[in-house]
Design a protein around this motif. Structure first.
Motif, PDB file in Angstrom:
ATOM      1  N   TYR A   1       0.847  -1.195   0.000  1.00 58.56           N
ATOM      2  CA  TYR A   1       0.000   0.000   0.000  1.00 58.56           C
ATOM      3  C   TYR A   1       0.880   1.241   0.000  1.00 58.56           C
ATOM      4  O   TYR A   1       1.973   1.264   0.588  1.00 58.56           O
ATOM      5  CB  TYR A   1      -0.917  -0.007   1.216  1.00 58.56           C
ATOM      6  N   CYS A   2       0.398   2.301  -0.626  1.00 59.91           N
ATOM      7  CA  CYS A   2       1.191   3.509  -0.841  1.00 59.91           C
ATOM      8  C   CYS A   2       0.797   4.579   0.176  1.00 59.91           C
ATOM      9  O   CYS A   2      -0.375   4.717   0.534  1.00 59.91           O
ATOM     10  CB  CYS A   2       0.979   4.044  -2.256  1.00 59.91           C
ATOM     11  N   CYS A   3       1.791   5.330   0.608  1.00 59.95           N
ATOM     12  CA  CYS A   3       1.594   6.373   1.612  1.00 59.95           C
ATOM     13  C   CYS A   3       2.049   7.709   1.041  1.00 59.95           C
ATOM     14  O   CYS A   3       3.159   7.821   0.499  1.00 59.95           O
ATOM     15  CB  CYS A   3       2.371   6.044   2.887  1.00 59.95           C
TER      16      CYS A   3
ATOM     17  N   TRP B   1      -0.809  11.639   6.835  1.00 59.80           N
ATOM     18  CA  TRP B   1      -0.516  10.475   5.990  1.00 59.80           C
ATOM     19  C   TRP B   1      -1.799  10.008   5.333  1.00 59.80           C
ATOM     20  O   TRP B   1      -2.821   9.822   6.007  1.00 59.80           O
ATOM     21  CB  TRP B   1       0.082   9.327   6.819  1.00 59.80           C
ATOM     22  N   ILE B   2      -1.722   9.772   4.021  1.00 57.59           N
ATOM     23  CA  ILE B   2      -2.854   9.259   3.245  1.00 57.59           C
ATOM     24  C   ILE B   2      -2.419   7.933   2.630  1.00 57.59           C
ATOM     25  O   ILE B   2      -1.461   7.889   1.845  1.00 57.59           O
ATOM     26  CB  ILE B   2      -3.289  10.260   2.147  1.00 57.59           C
ATOM     27  N   TRP B   3      -3.128   6.848   2.959  1.00 56.77           N
ATOM     28  CA  TRP B   3      -2.810   5.503   2.469  1.00 56.77           C
ATOM     29  C   TRP B   3      -3.816   5.128   1.389  1.00 56.77           C
ATOM     30  O   TRP B   3      -5.033   5.312   1.556  1.00 56.77           O
ATOM     31  CB  TRP B   3      -2.867   4.486   3.608  1.00 56.77           C
ATOM     32  N   SER B   4      -3.299   4.562   0.298  1.00 61.75           N
ATOM     33  CA  SER B   4      -4.159   4.183  -0.830  1.00 61.75           C
ATOM     34  C   SER B   4      -3.620   2.920  -1.475  1.00 61.75           C
ATOM     35  O   SER B   4      -2.470   2.520  -1.253  1.00 61.75           O
ATOM     36  CB  SER B   4      -4.244   5.315  -1.867  1.00 61.75           C
ATOM     37  N   HIS B   5      -4.452   2.316  -2.307  1.00 61.00           N
ATOM     38  CA  HIS B   5      -4.057   1.138  -3.072  1.00 61.00           C
ATOM     39  C   HIS B   5      -3.073   1.557  -4.164  1.00 61.00           C
ATOM     40  O   HIS B   5      -3.168   2.683  -4.704  1.00 61.00           O
ATOM     41  CB  HIS B   5      -5.298   0.480  -3.688  1.00 61.00           C
ATOM     42  N   PRO B   6      -2.130   0.701  -4.559  1.00 61.33           N
ATOM     43  CA  PRO B   6      -1.145   1.107  -5.577  1.00 61.33           C
ATOM     44  C   PRO B   6      -1.762   1.460  -6.917  1.00 61.33           C
ATOM     45  O   PRO B   6      -1.178   2.252  -7.666  1.00 61.33           O
ATOM     46  CB  PRO B   6      -0.207  -0.100  -5.682  1.00 61.33           C
ATOM     47  N   THR B   7      -2.920   0.908  -7.260  1.00 56.99           N
ATOM     48  CA  THR B   7      -3.546   1.262  -8.534  1.00 56.99           C
ATOM     49  C   THR B   7      -4.143   2.665  -8.517  1.00 56.99           C
ATOM     50  O   THR B   7      -4.400   3.233  -9.580  1.00 56.99           O
ATOM     51  CB  THR B   7      -4.646   0.250  -8.880  1.00 56.99           C
ATOM     52  N   LEU B   8      -4.366   3.221  -7.338  1.00 55.29           N
ATOM     53  CA  LEU B   8      -4.971   4.544  -7.214  1.00 55.29           C
ATOM     54  C   LEU B   8      -3.958   5.636  -6.922  1.00 55.29           C
ATOM     55  O   LEU B   8      -4.318   6.821  -6.933  1.00 55.29           O
ATOM     56  CB  LEU B   8      -6.027   4.539  -6.097  1.00 55.29           C
ATOM     57  N   LYS B   9      -2.722   5.274  -6.651  1.00 52.82           N
ATOM     58  CA  LYS B   9      -1.765   6.235  -6.127  1.00 52.82           C
ATOM     59  C   LYS B   9      -1.449   7.366  -7.103  1.00 52.82           C
ATOM     60  O   LYS B   9      -1.444   8.548  -6.724  1.00 52.82           O
ATOM     61  CB  LYS B   9      -0.474   5.508  -5.753  1.00 52.82           C
ATOM     62  N   LEU B  10      -1.192   7.037  -8.363  1.00 53.08           N
ATOM     63  CA  LEU B  10      -0.760   8.065  -9.310  1.00 53.08           C
ATOM     64  C   LEU B  10      -1.839   9.115  -9.526  1.00 53.08           C
ATOM     65  O   LEU B  10      -1.547  10.322  -9.535  1.00 53.08           O
ATOM     66  CB  LEU B  10      -0.377   7.412 -10.637  1.00 53.08           C
ATOM     67  N   ALA B  11      -3.092   8.667  -9.675  1.00 47.15           N
ATOM     68  CA  ALA B  11      -4.177   9.632  -9.891  1.00 47.15           C
ATOM     69  C   ALA B  11      -4.387  10.504  -8.654  1.00 47.15           C
ATOM     70  O   ALA B  11      -4.601  11.721  -8.762  1.00 47.15           O
ATOM     71  CB  ALA B  11      -5.461   8.889 -10.248  1.00 47.15           C
TER      72      ALA B  11
END
Length: 1015
Positions: A251-253, A329-339
């Motif tokens: 997961y991306c932070c 800190w905002i955590w998101s799924h890797p498919t959503l990180k770039l957007a």
């Protein structure tokens, strides 16, 4: 001589001396003429054969009178007689040569002695590399003969002993070609592992997972999909009664730093208060709780969804701290990180990149550099490696800690000169573990111990943990650590994490968990009697963790970097453990022991609905990078079972929550995921022959591999004016309108074929009388005045309803109403025409997340069709409680003749162009450009009317479905059209409201299910 006889002759003469010759029986004379053929000998030859025996006595008596020259003739003719099948025959020399009358005994004996010695040498000398016991017949061999000489026959034991002694004295030198396992190991494992991560990054627990899991490559990572052992039910039991462990480090932070006012002002544009709490929620803003919400494009709610995220605010050390600078800190799924990253940078106006202070991985070595390092390692092959205590040793290769959600050379921090906000990408800078189940906090309290205080008097200045020494010297820091330790110990008296307030955050600094690792695996159990009458536990359950206890040093990146770099190696720790005087005793490292800052976050589990509230709750553990395996093994040794991506999907399914990213059709990542999944399913379908796969055209399934949400909502939106046109057409003097306006048509050729097959595809199918279409005088009608002008002006697109107020309204309408009508709750309305019009004005093309539970047997699967039951179906169900559901009539295949014509055309062109294939190529048999190749069993071309293609109106699709072990029946989750749902609910009676039909893509059987909307 034939080849076989030549090989036999060569084998016999292989070990013979050079002066010994063996007759082959088919010799020739020196002049090339045959001595005698295979025919019968002449009479003179027969006479000499008979007289040969009478002369033998004379030869023996006068052998000493023969000259030496005659001995050679005698030796050459000594083998002239040999026995063959059918009697004695003449040898290759024939009988034309006379037998000598006498021989010399001494010379004759010397010649025979040479032959005897050659024969003895051939017998004693081994002709192969096999051992003695390998020369025995197979029925005499025993397994123990290879190492036990006495198992051999006595005549061979001496030879076996000599072979054993010879092998013992002649030891082979250490070969550079090691065993198979050693040959697979790279000379520098770290460099090899870094090379293998060029496309898909590995988590720190990858090696552990690769030995026990089926690995898949997704989202730029190599992740464990499911265990190799059968553990589906075991993992469910772990989530329900024990503990399930998952690695969510992929997961991306994203980190945001700046003034609180500026941060809230920028982030308020990407979320809406209609969906629930926002970034400005009081409990979340103080840093006491974790929040979750849905992000959208700036000021684009309810459309253009970015995806779901969770966020954490850094808490203030003391309530009196009023500093304006905050950290988020905002955590998101890797498919959503770039957007999400691009949208946050846009709203925060962060355009200037900053030189990142994060340790970037070293570039991979070239092949020449690897050869140099390999040559240094080859010099020590065969020698025992010694541990070096000096600091002059060669530096180790650094392990790669990167991420594959962005370009490696791109900056990872951006600054805004106008707002002062700094946005940083902390992906793969931390590890995140998730423990699910009632025993998750018991495992935490058993595996983790609070770090002891060190003030520097014990020689802590010599260690690199100066940050912890400074904290312990401060009275406020030491007091805070003691309070956090006391709260952490209270968790052991709580039976389930669901009893703690949702999203509770607890910061802590713990010891190295490898020091307290138990010798054997065990199961940590709660001790509720210990804290049964403790008032502190009751206060913790009511109020949660205090705000000041949520502080953790993991927010400080310099401290995390120091903790990662100064980690004690496993080999050093094991060496010190082996040097203990009492094996198995506690290892005391004193001030040298590492202190690791962590953050514990409570996960609420199932938070919607009325049944199984709190199921699947647990804890998330945030760790500095480099410490994953140090915490992973202790958790497993305390009784945690490990799960993968499949178990995460089952967890979300039983919680009845959408799974990321497959259950977000209005998100760009969800659309890409659906396209990739449809492509894989189509390739799998085409690999099977037509006779071994279902014909979806005959089954009435237009989209078996994907869910066409856009066309579904468009068809339901265009169905409203068509109903009005049908009503006005019955009135005289009113012009008829096209009920199929706005729906894509089918090609003309397909329509003609369908007419021949008896299916009017191009003509609008008359909708059957369903429960949604009763007489206008006996029901509440939905007479929308919507038109295409309204659609054009609003510019409606696909969206998912996430407004909590609207979801509560729809949830109250879906349930069956009791006989005694209760007044609606505050803020809720009755199901009237005005209420439906107000909803459709805001959400013309919308989907809603629903939960479905089967009434009878059946197990739904993904892409199952959700249909509207007819009036006859509901009537038959009320009369027969065992009624499973109606059947769909088999459809015709309008593409069958097209496929046959295409095959015949290919055969004809191939037959005609066979002679000119080299010049014209293979393009003659391929379909022309612009025409899609037909696949037998699948609908080709634009889809016809999606909602009314079958006998029951299509309402939506299932995205998750299976037999539920939690409720003991089939359950499904999916989306339905809001327009179709309102039309269905308005046409059903109060007793049968919320009943739908489910039909799998490869079946004709409809089954009843009840639809619910959980909020």
């Amino acid at each position: 001589m034939s080849n076989a006889k030549e090989r036999k002759h060569a084998k016999k003469m292989r070990n013979q001396p050079s002066n010994v010759t063996l007759s082959s029986g088919f010799g020739t004379e020196r002049d090339g003429k045959p001595r005698f053929g295979r025919g019968k000998p002449s009479p003179s030859q027969k006479q000499e054969l008979h007289s040969g025996t009478s002369r033998q006595g004379q030869i023996k008596m006068s052998s000493h009178l023969l000259p030496e020259s005659d001995v050679v003739n005698e030796q050459s003719s000594s083998n002239t007689m040999f026995k063959k099948k059918g009697g004695w025959r003449a040898g290759p020399e024939g009988s034309s040569q006379e037998i000598p009358k006498y021989i010399t005994a001494s010379t004759f004996a010397q010649a025979r002695a040479a032959e005897i010695s050659a024969m003895l040498k051939a017998v004693t000398q081994k002709s192969s590399n096999s051992l003695v016991f390998q020369t025995l017949p197979r029925h005499m061999r025993r397994r123990a003969m290879s190492h036990n000489v006495k198992r051999l026959p006595r005549r061979l034991q001496e030879m076996a002993k000599k072979e054993a002694e010879k092998a013992a004295h002649q030891k082979k030198e250490l070969s550079r070609n090691k065993c198979h396992k050693a040959r697979r190991c790279h000379k520098n494992r770290t460099l090899e592992f870094n090379r293998r991560q060029q496309k898909n990054i590995w988590l720190e627990t990858h090696i552990w997972h690769a030995k026990r899991f089926h690995m898949v490559k997704r989202w730029g990572y190599c992740l464990g999909e499911r265990p190799t052992a059968k553990s589906h039910r075991a993992c469910y039991r772990a989530m329900t009664d024990l503990c399930l462990l998952q690695d969510l480090s992929y997961y991306c932070c994203l980190e945001l730093k700046g003034k609180e006012e500026e941060l809230l002002k920028a982030l308020s544009q990407v979320c809406s208060i209609d969906t629930g709490l926002t970034f400005a929620a009081a409990h979340c803003l103080s840093g006491k709780r974790q929040g979750s919400l849905m992000l959208y494009r700036a000021n684009k709610y309810p459309r253009e969804t970015l995806g779901p995220v969770t966020f954490i605010w850094k808490s203030r050390k003391t309530p009196e701290d009023t500093s304006e600078d905050r950290q988020l800190w905002i955590w998101s799924h890797p498919t959503l990180k770039l957007a999400i990253l691009e949208e946050i940078k846009k709203t925060c106006r962060c355009s200037e990149p900053i030189k990142s202070s994060v340790c970037m991985p070293d570039p991979l070595p070239t092949p020449a550099q690897e050869d140099i390092q390999a040559g240094l390692a080859d010099d020590k092959i065969g020698k025992k490696r010694k541990r070096r205590d000096d600091g002059d040793s060669v530096s180790r290769a650094r392990k790669t800690f990167g991420d594959r959600t962005g370009e490696p050379c791109q900056p990872r921090s951006w600054f805004s000169p106008t707002t002062g906000i700094v946005v940083s990408d902390l992906t793969m800078e931390m590890n995140r573990f998730r423990l699910i189940g009632p025993l998750s906090h018991c495992i935490l309290t058993s595996a983790l111990r609070a770090a002891p205080a060190h003030t520097g008097e014990e020689g802590a200045e010599e260690t690199p943990h100066h940050w912890w020494t400074d904290t312990c010297r401060s009275s406020d820091g030491l007091s805070l650590h003691q309070r956090q330790e006391a709260v952490f110990q209270l968790l052991g008296g709580i039976s389930s994490p669901a009893e703690i307030p949702a999203g509770t955050i607890l910061g802590l600094t713990v010891r190295d968990p490898r020091v307290d690792l138990p010798p054997q695996r065990s199961r940590a159990l709660p001790d509720p009697e210990r804290y049964q009458d403790n008032e502190q536990v009751k206060q913790l359950l009511l109020e949660g963790v205090p705000v000041e206890c949520a502080h953790s040093f993991i927010w400080n990146r310099d401290i995390c970097r120091s903790v990662t770099e100064n980690k004690m190696l496993d080999q050093d720790l094991n060496r010190m453990r082996s040097e203990l005087l009492v094996p198995g005793s506690q290892l005391d490292l004193g001030a040298r022991e590492s202190k690791i800052p962590i953050l514990l976050i409570q996960q609420p589990g199932k938070a919607t609905g009325e049944d199984r509230r709190g199921w699947g709750s647990g804890w998330d553990v945030l760790l500095p990078k480099g410490w994953a395996m140090a915490f992973w093994i202790p958790f497993i040794y305390r009784g945690a079972r490990v799960g993968g991506l499949k178990e995460a999907t089952v967890h979300s399914q039983y919680r009845r929550s959408p799974n990321i990213p497959g259950d977000f059709p209005d998100c760009h990542a969800g659309v890409l995921f659906a396209e990739d999944q449809a492509k894989d399913l189509l390739e799998k379908y085409k690999r099977r022959p037509p006779a071994k796969r279902p014909n979806y055209v005959k089954l009435g399934t237009l989209a078996p591999f994907c869910c066409p949400w856009e066309q579904l909502t468009r068809d339901w939106e265009s169905r409203v004016p068509s109903q009005e046109a049908a009503i006005t057409a019955s009135v005289p003097g009113v012009q008829e309108t096209d009920p199929r306006r706005g729906v894509p048509c089918v090609p003309k050729e397909i329509c003609q074929l369908s007419n021949e097959a008896g299916i009017a595809v191009s003509q609008p199918r008359k909708p059957e009388v369903t429960g949604c279409q009763t007489q206008a005088g006996t029901k509440v009608g939905l007479e929308w005045n919507a038109s295409e002008d309204r659609v054009a002006t609003t510019g409606s697109q696909l969206c998912v309803v996430r407004s909590r107020k609207l979801l509560k309204q729809l949830s109250s309408w879906c349930g069956p109403s009791p006989e005694v009508r209760r007044p609606p709750c505050r803020g809720q309305q009755e199901l009237t025409r005005e209420a439906c019009l107000s909803i459709l004005d805001d959400f013309p093309r919308a989907l809603v997340w629903v939960s479905l539970s089967l009434l009878r047997k059946g197990s739904p699967e993904p892409r199952t069709m959700i249909c509207v039951p007819s009036k006859e179906d509901l009537l038959q169900l009320s009369q027969d409680q065992c009624y499973c559901g109606p059947w769909e009539s088999r459809h015709g295949d309008p593409f069958k003749s097209l496929i046959l014509k295409e095959k015949e055309k290919k055969k004809k062109e191939k037959r005609q162009n066979r002679e000119h294939r080299a010049s014209r190529g293979l393009a003659a048999g391929t379909p022309p450009a612009g025409q899609e190749a037909l696949t037998q069993g699948l609908w080709s071309g634009p889809l016809p009317g999606l909602t009314s293609h079958c006998s029951r109106l299509l309402l939506g699709f299932v995205t998750q479905g299976d037999f539920s072990m939690a409720v003991g029946c089939g359950e499904a989750l999916g989306f339905v059209s809001v327009t179709g749902l309102l039309e269905m609910l308005s046409g059903q009676s109060t007793a049968t409201r919320g009943l739908v039909l489910l039909r799998p893509p490869a079946s004709l059987q409809y089954r009843f299910a009840r639809i619910t909307i959980e909020v």
